[in-house]
Motif scaffolding. Structure first.
Motif, PDB file in Angstrom:
ATOM      1  N   ALA A  71      -7.151 -22.213 -81.230  1.00 50.88           N
ATOM      2  CA  ALA A  71      -8.398 -22.570 -80.544  1.00 50.88           C
ATOM      3  C   ALA A  71      -8.616 -24.083 -80.530  1.00 50.88           C
ATOM      4  CB  ALA A  71      -9.579 -21.868 -81.207  1.00 50.88           C
ATOM      5  N   LEU A  72      -8.416 -24.722 -81.672  1.00 50.42           N
ATOM      6  CA  LEU A  72      -8.607 -26.175 -81.742  1.00 50.42           C
ATOM      7  C   LEU A  72      -7.571 -26.906 -80.900  1.00 50.42           C
ATOM      8  CD1 LEU A  72     -10.352 -28.385 -82.978  1.00 50.42           C
ATOM      9  CD2 LEU A  72      -8.848 -28.359 -84.984  1.00 50.42           C
ATOM     10  N   SER A  73      -6.343 -26.407 -80.880  1.00 51.78           N
ATOM     11  CA  SER A  73      -5.293 -27.030 -80.060  1.00 51.78           C
ATOM     12  C   SER A  73      -5.609 -26.910 -78.575  1.00 51.78           C
ATOM     13  CB  SER A  73      -3.939 -26.376 -80.352  1.00 51.78           C
ATOM     14  OG  SER A  73      -3.550 -26.618 -81.685  1.00 51.78           O
ATOM     15  N   LEU A  74      -6.055 -25.735 -78.148  1.00 52.59           N
ATOM     16  CA  LEU A  74      -6.404 -25.546 -76.741  1.00 52.59           C
ATOM     17  C   LEU A  74      -7.617 -26.372 -76.339  1.00 52.59           C
ATOM     18  CD1 LEU A  74      -5.813 -21.716 -76.307  1.00 52.59           C
ATOM     19  CD2 LEU A  74      -4.392 -23.588 -75.454  1.00 52.59           C
ATOM     20  N   PHE A  75      -8.519 -26.606 -77.272  1.00 53.17           N
ATOM     21  CA  PHE A  75      -9.686 -27.446 -76.999  1.00 53.17           C
ATOM     22  C   PHE A  75      -9.284 -28.914 -76.873  1.00 53.17           C
ATOM     23  CE2 PHE A  75     -13.097 -30.193 -78.601  1.00 53.17           C
ATOM     24  CZ  PHE A  75     -14.088 -29.906 -77.694  1.00 53.17           C
ATOM     25  N   LEU A  76      -8.439 -29.389 -77.786  1.00 48.55           N
ATOM     26  CA  LEU A  76      -8.118 -30.817 -77.847  1.00 48.55           C
ATOM     27  C   LEU A  76      -7.078 -31.269 -76.836  1.00 48.55           C
ATOM     28  CD1 LEU A  76      -8.038 -31.577 -81.678  1.00 48.55           C
ATOM     29  CD2 LEU A  76      -9.709 -32.344 -80.001  1.00 48.55           C
ATOM     30  N   LEU A  77      -6.107 -30.432 -76.497  1.00 49.08           N
ATOM     31  CA  LEU A  77      -4.983 -30.880 -75.675  1.00 49.08           C
ATOM     32  C   LEU A  77      -5.402 -31.485 -74.332  1.00 49.08           C
ATOM     33  CD1 LEU A  77      -1.960 -31.234 -75.554  1.00 49.08           C
ATOM     34  CD2 LEU A  77      -1.767 -28.900 -74.694  1.00 49.08           C
ATOM     35  N   PRO A  78      -6.226 -30.836 -73.510  1.00 50.73           N
ATOM     36  CA  PRO A  78      -6.597 -31.487 -72.236  1.00 50.73           C
ATOM     37  C   PRO A  78      -7.468 -32.722 -72.440  1.00 50.73           C
ATOM     38  CG  PRO A  78      -7.757 -29.406 -72.479  1.00 50.73           C
ATOM     39  CD  PRO A  78      -6.772 -29.489 -73.601  1.00 50.73           C
ATOM     40  N   ARG A  79      -8.276 -32.738 -73.471  1.00 49.11           N
ATOM     41  CA  ARG A  79      -9.123 -33.904 -73.734  1.00 49.11           C
ATOM     42  C   ARG A  79      -8.293 -35.110 -74.167  1.00 49.11           C
ATOM     43  NH1 ARG A  79     -11.675 -29.450 -73.851  1.00 49.11           N
ATOM     44  NH2 ARG A  79     -13.900 -29.325 -73.399  1.00 49.11           N
ATOM     45  N   LEU A  80      -7.287 -34.857 -75.000  1.00 46.70           N
ATOM     46  CA  LEU A  80      -6.426 -35.959 -75.427  1.00 46.70           C
ATOM     47  C   LEU A  80      -5.520 -36.426 -74.297  1.00 46.70           C
ATOM     48  CD1 LEU A  80      -5.594 -34.833 -79.051  1.00 46.70           C
ATOM     49  CD2 LEU A  80      -7.151 -36.629 -78.319  1.00 46.70           C
ATOM     50  N   LYS A  81      -5.127 -35.523 -73.398  1.00 50.50           N
ATOM     51  CA  LYS A  81      -4.359 -35.961 -72.228  1.00 50.50           C
ATOM     52  C   LYS A  81      -5.231 -36.846 -71.343  1.00 50.50           C
ATOM     53  CE  LYS A  81      -1.314 -34.608 -68.538  1.00 50.50           C
ATOM     54  NZ  LYS A  81      -0.451 -33.570 -67.996  1.00 50.50           N
TER      55      LYS A  81
ATOM     56  N   THR B 278      -2.410 -34.003 -80.604  1.00 50.55           N
ATOM     57  CA  THR B 278      -3.054 -32.724 -80.907  1.00 50.55           C
ATOM     58  C   THR B 278      -2.508 -32.145 -82.206  1.00 50.55           C
ATOM     59  OG1 THR B 278      -3.416 -32.276 -78.569  1.00 50.55           O
ATOM     60  CG2 THR B 278      -3.471 -30.391 -80.051  1.00 50.55           C
ATOM     61  N   ILE B 279      -1.194 -32.135 -82.358  1.00 53.50           N
ATOM     62  CA  ILE B 279      -0.578 -31.625 -83.581  1.00 53.50           C
ATOM     63  C   ILE B 279      -1.023 -32.451 -84.785  1.00 53.50           C
ATOM     64  CG2 ILE B 279       1.618 -31.354 -84.794  1.00 53.50           C
ATOM     65  CD1 ILE B 279       2.850 -30.724 -82.013  1.00 53.50           C
ATOM     66  N   LEU B 280      -1.072 -33.760 -84.613  1.00 52.94           N
ATOM     67  CA  LEU B 280      -1.466 -34.651 -85.706  1.00 52.94           C
ATOM     68  C   LEU B 280      -2.903 -34.377 -86.152  1.00 52.94           C
ATOM     69  CD1 LEU B 280      -0.443 -37.262 -87.260  1.00 52.94           C
ATOM     70  CD2 LEU B 280      -1.801 -38.522 -85.607  1.00 52.94           C
ATOM     71  N   ILE B 281      -3.805 -34.277 -85.197  1.00 52.81           N
ATOM     72  CA  ILE B 281      -5.221 -34.069 -85.526  1.00 52.81           C
ATOM     73  C   ILE B 281      -5.464 -32.685 -86.101  1.00 52.81           C
ATOM     74  CG2 ILE B 281      -7.529 -33.875 -84.536  1.00 52.81           C
ATOM     75  CD1 ILE B 281      -6.693 -36.140 -82.585  1.00 52.81           C
ATOM     76  N   VAL B 282      -4.926 -31.657 -85.448  1.00 54.26           N
ATOM     77  CA  VAL B 282      -5.128 -30.288 -85.923  1.00 54.26           C
ATOM     78  C   VAL B 282      -4.536 -30.112 -87.317  1.00 54.26           C
ATOM     79  CG1 VAL B 282      -4.521 -27.867 -85.505  1.00 54.26           C
ATOM     80  CG2 VAL B 282      -5.334 -29.286 -83.633  1.00 54.26           C
ATOM     81  N   GLY B 283      -3.366 -30.640 -87.533  1.00 53.60           N
ATOM     82  CA  GLY B 283      -2.738 -30.542 -88.854  1.00 53.60           C
ATOM     83  C   GLY B 283      -3.537 -31.232 -89.931  1.00 53.60           C
ATOM     84  N   HIS B 284      -4.026 -32.430 -89.627  1.00 54.32           N
ATOM     85  CA  HIS B 284      -4.798 -33.169 -90.631  1.00 54.32           C
ATOM     86  C   HIS B 284      -6.178 -32.565 -90.883  1.00 54.32           C
ATOM     87  CE1 HIS B 284      -1.697 -36.261 -90.339  1.00 54.32           C
ATOM     88  NE2 HIS B 284      -2.167 -36.693 -91.493  1.00 54.32           N
ATOM     89  N   LEU B 285      -6.722 -31.869 -89.905  1.00 56.72           N
ATOM     90  CA  LEU B 285      -8.018 -31.223 -90.113  1.00 56.72           C
ATOM     91  C   LEU B 285      -7.888 -29.890 -90.853  1.00 56.72           C
ATOM     92  CD1 LEU B 285      -9.869 -31.797 -86.728  1.00 56.72           C
ATOM     93  CD2 LEU B 285     -10.372 -32.852 -88.929  1.00 56.72           C
ATOM     94  N   LEU B 286      -6.927 -29.077 -90.457  1.00 57.09           N
ATOM     95  CA  LEU B 286      -6.869 -27.720 -90.975  1.00 57.09           C
ATOM     96  C   LEU B 286      -6.046 -27.565 -92.259  1.00 57.09           C
ATOM     97  CD1 LEU B 286      -6.737 -25.534 -87.766  1.00 57.09           C
ATOM     98  CD2 LEU B 286      -8.685 -26.168 -89.172  1.00 57.09           C
ATOM     99  N   ALA B 287      -5.071 -28.410 -92.494  1.00 60.92           N
ATOM    100  CA  ALA B 287      -4.255 -28.278 -93.714  1.00 60.92           C
ATOM    101  C   ALA B 287      -5.087 -28.415 -94.988  1.00 60.92           C
ATOM    102  CB  ALA B 287      -3.102 -29.272 -93.689  1.00 60.92           C
TER     103      ALA B 287
END
Length: 136
Positions: free
Chosen positions: A107-117, A71-80
């Motif tokens: 918002a993006l982290s809360l959306f992605l975290l359960p899906r990536l789990k 989640t951190i990897l994806i959110v960081g690469h999308l938003l930075a």
């Protein structure tokens, strides 16, 4: 060597193949990786012990920190890059920029975290890792 060799004549256990792509997609959709019908979670991130539909045992997963890292990897690469582009191109007030990107990041982290789990649990189920190796 004869055909009556006890090692060769022992009945082989057949292990059915599990489709990794389907299991990953079902997990990403927060569904059971086996049937795709039952919900995988009882809460935000709590995986059910058994699928309510097919009764597949899901208690053996070991997702641990993998979903959080992804989640951190994806959110960081999308938003930075968007953050840098927005600051250079539009020069908004720093407080406005920080507010918008903080809300977007959460918002993006809360959306992605359960899906990536769910995706990680699906991968583990498909590859018979950890507690998923005994079930067919």
């Amino acid at each position: 060597m004869s055909n009556t060799d006890p090692v060769q004549s022992a009945p082989e256990q057949t292990v059915t193949e599990r489709d990794t792509k389907n299991a990953m997609w079902r997990g990403f959709c927060r569904r059971c990786p086996n049937c795709g019908e039952g919900h995988m979670f009882t809460g935000f991130l709590k995986v059910v012990d058994r699928c309510p539909v097919c009764h597949e045992n899901l208690s053996g997963h070991r997702a641990d920190d993998g979903p959080a890292y992804l989640t951190i990897l994806i959110v960081g690469h999308l938003l930075a890059p968007i953050l840098i582009y927005s600051f250079v191109e539009f020069r908004p007030d720093p407080l406005l920029l920080a507010t918008i990107f903080t809300v977007g990041t959460v918002a993006l982290s809360l959306f992605l975290l359960p899906r990536l789990k769910g995706l990680v649990v699906g991968i583990q189920w498909a590859n018979r890792m950890h507690g998923f190796g005994n079930a067919n």
